[in-house]
Design an enzyme around this catalytic site. Structure first.
Site, short mmCIF file in Angstrom:
data_model
loop_
_atom_site.label_atom_id
_atom_site.label_comp_id
_atom_site.label_asym_id
_atom_site.label_seq_id
_atom_site.Cartn_x
_atom_site.Cartn_y
_atom_site.Cartn_z
N ASP A 425 27.01 34.69 11.51
CA ASP A 425 27.39 33.70 12.52
C ASP A 425 27.23 34.34 13.89
O ASP A 425 27.96 35.27 14.25
CB ASP A 425 28.86 33.29 12.28
CG ASP A 425 29.31 32.15 13.19
OD1 ASP A 425 28.67 31.93 14.23
OD2 ASP A 425 30.32 31.50 12.85
N HIS A 426 26.29 33.81 14.67
CA HIS A 426 25.97 34.44 15.96
C HIS A 426 27.07 34.25 16.99
O HIS A 426 27.06 34.90 18.04
CB HIS A 426 24.65 33.89 16.50
CG HIS A 426 23.84 34.91 17.22
ND1 HIS A 426 24.39 35.93 17.96
CD2 HIS A 426 22.49 35.08 17.32
CE1 HIS A 426 23.44 36.67 18.49
NE2 HIS A 426 22.27 36.19 18.12
N ARG A 427 28.04 33.38 16.71
CA ARG A 427 29.19 33.27 17.61
C ARG A 427 30.10 34.48 17.48
O ARG A 427 30.80 34.85 18.42
CB ARG A 427 29.99 32.00 17.29
CG ARG A 427 29.24 30.70 17.47
CD ARG A 427 30.06 29.53 16.94
NE ARG A 427 30.36 29.68 15.52
CZ ARG A 427 31.10 28.81 14.82
NH1 ARG A 427 31.59 27.74 15.41
NH2 ARG A 427 31.32 29.01 13.52
#
Length: 455
Positions: A425-427
């Site tokens: 998850d790039h967040r």
């Protein structure tokens, strides 16, 4: 004294379940905590024990039916002196009768029987129940073994032994059965019910379709090469919803790394010879799991959850292992895998995969995962782009291990090679952090001694 056992919430917050298999039949004697039925929720197959001791009066739901939590599924004839005080709706008494705890004062104290562990029916009184059943005589819902309170006229149109003309029989077919009949073009008024009290079951509907071989409708059945309708329910439905939610909520990034795992394979062979691993399965998955646990310790953000106002970094690891089963994909997890020794982890993984394949994972093992491994190599696949489990920040996929040409010390050699794929998850995880996690796992599989140095 007849008692109805209602479908309980098995601790997952689910609203419905499918009855997979009954272990008892009408007339059988049951004891408290004896397994009576298997149900399939959106998570797994769960065995339900009996809360009563007595004789089975009727099975109120057929195998294959999906019903809501709180629906009566079985009635048990319990000796009056042993009647349970649990919160179950009793069969309506004859007109004029007053049950304890209804209108005649508080119910007397009763000695409680052992309560179901994990699926227990909530304790309480029966004071609320009468309002839900104001009309006492409801013959269509009363099991055949219960004597009719009065020979009321409404009891006459429901004889069980009249197959051709069942009148308004649709009320004796559950919603899933009526839907199946509609899909198959079957008129329920022409079907003889074989279920409890003459209710129509799925088998009755399917038999009605298959029986008249010479009827034009049957001749127009779907030919070879046509279509097949597969209901979306249970594990398949829950997986689809979770994957859609994850794919369109978390911004996925996937990175790949080819790794020489020749030393890992040699280590697996040596571990199999050690007495500490006797009786357990030692596979490359064990060392991949250990490598990922070590990488998580070095890079804690890989074991986190995104929320709207904070990133929750978890200092424990519940390691999920994706498993393909007959009912679809499930991801049970090993609780507190970070605190286990290598032999303990091997046993936990062996037991977990065996329960998953048998469909016996309890609900607790199917929730609360923090990071996941999926082994697509067992299907002969080199790589893929795994989708995150909702609430997790990373998932590692392992491809098949096969012989490939590889440069070792400047010389070409045949080595055992696999491809790792890490989705994150790039967040939560930046590209740099994700790359470090994947690089560290690969380095430990190339040289398993690094697991000791970095642990």
């Amino acid at each position: 004294m007849l008692r109805e056992f209602r479908l309980p919430d098995v601790g997952e917050g689910l609203t419905e379940a499918e009855v997979v298999k009954w272990h008892v039949a009408a007339g059988d004697t049951v004891t408290i905590n004896q397994t009576i039925v298997e149900i399939e929720t959106a998570k797994a197959v769960v065995e339900l024990p009996s809360p009563y001791e007595g004789t089975v009066s009727a099975l109120m739901v057929a195998e294959g039916e999906t019903v809501d939590v709180g629906t009566p599924i079985i009635s048990v004839d319990v000796p009056a002196e042993e009647g349970s005080a649990e919160d179950q709706a009793p069969i309506p008494p004859p007109e004029g009768a007053v049950e304890p705890g209804m209108h005649g004062g508080p119910a007397p104290k009763e000695e409680r029987k052992p309560v179901l562990v994990g699926y227990g029916v909530k304790p309480g009184t029966t004071t609320r129940r009468p309002r839900k059943q104001p009309p006492a005589p409801v013959p269509a819902s009363v099991p055949a073994s219960l004597p009719a309170p009065t020979p009321a006229p409404v009891a006459a149109p429901a004889p069980v032994a009249v197959p051709p003309q069942v009148g308004r029989v649709s009320v004796l077919a559950k919603p899933p059965v009526r839907k199946l009949a509609k899909d198959l073009g079957v008129d329920l008024s022409t079907v003889a019910g074989t279920g409890p009290q003459g209710s129509i079951t799925r088998e009755d509907v399917q038999a009605a379709v298959a029986a008249p071989a010479a009827v034009p409708y049957q001749a127009a059945a779907v030919p070879a090469g046509g279509e097949e309708r597969i209901p979306v329910k249970g594990v398949r439905k829950a997986t689809a919803q979770a994957m859609v939610a994850s794919a369109f909520t978390a911004p996925h990034v996937t990175e790949w790394l080819q790794v020489d795992v020749t030393e890992t394979m040699a280590t697996v062979r040596r571990l199999r010879e050690l007495p500490d691993f006797a009786g357990v399965k030692v596979s490359p998955l064990l060392l991949v799991a250990k490598a990922l646990l070590t990488a998580v310790k070095r890079h804690p953000m890989a074991n986190a959850t995104w929320t709207d106002d904070a990133i929750i970094v978890k200092r424990y690891v519940n390691l999920g292992i994706a498993a393909a089963t007959e009912r679809g994909l499930i991801v049970p997890n090993v609780k507190d895998a970070h605190a286990m020794s290598l032999p303990e982890l091997a046993r936990a993984l062996t037991e977990l995969t065996e329960r998953a394949r048998a469909g016996k994972c309890p609900p607790a093992e199917l929730t609360g995962g923090t990071i996941t491994i999926t082994n697509i190599g067992v299907f002969g696949v080199d790589a893929g782009t795994p989708i995150l489990n909702p609430g997790e920040a990373a998932i590692l996929a392992i491809g098949q291990i096969r012989d490939m040409p590889w440069v070792v010390d400047g010389q070409l050699a045949v080595r055992k090679v696999t491809t790792l794929a890490l989705s994150f998850d790039h967040r939560v995880i930046d590209g740099e952090q994700g790359s470090y996690v994947l690089r560290d796992v690969g380095a430990m599989l190339e040289d398993p001694l690094r697991m000791l140095a970095w642990a």
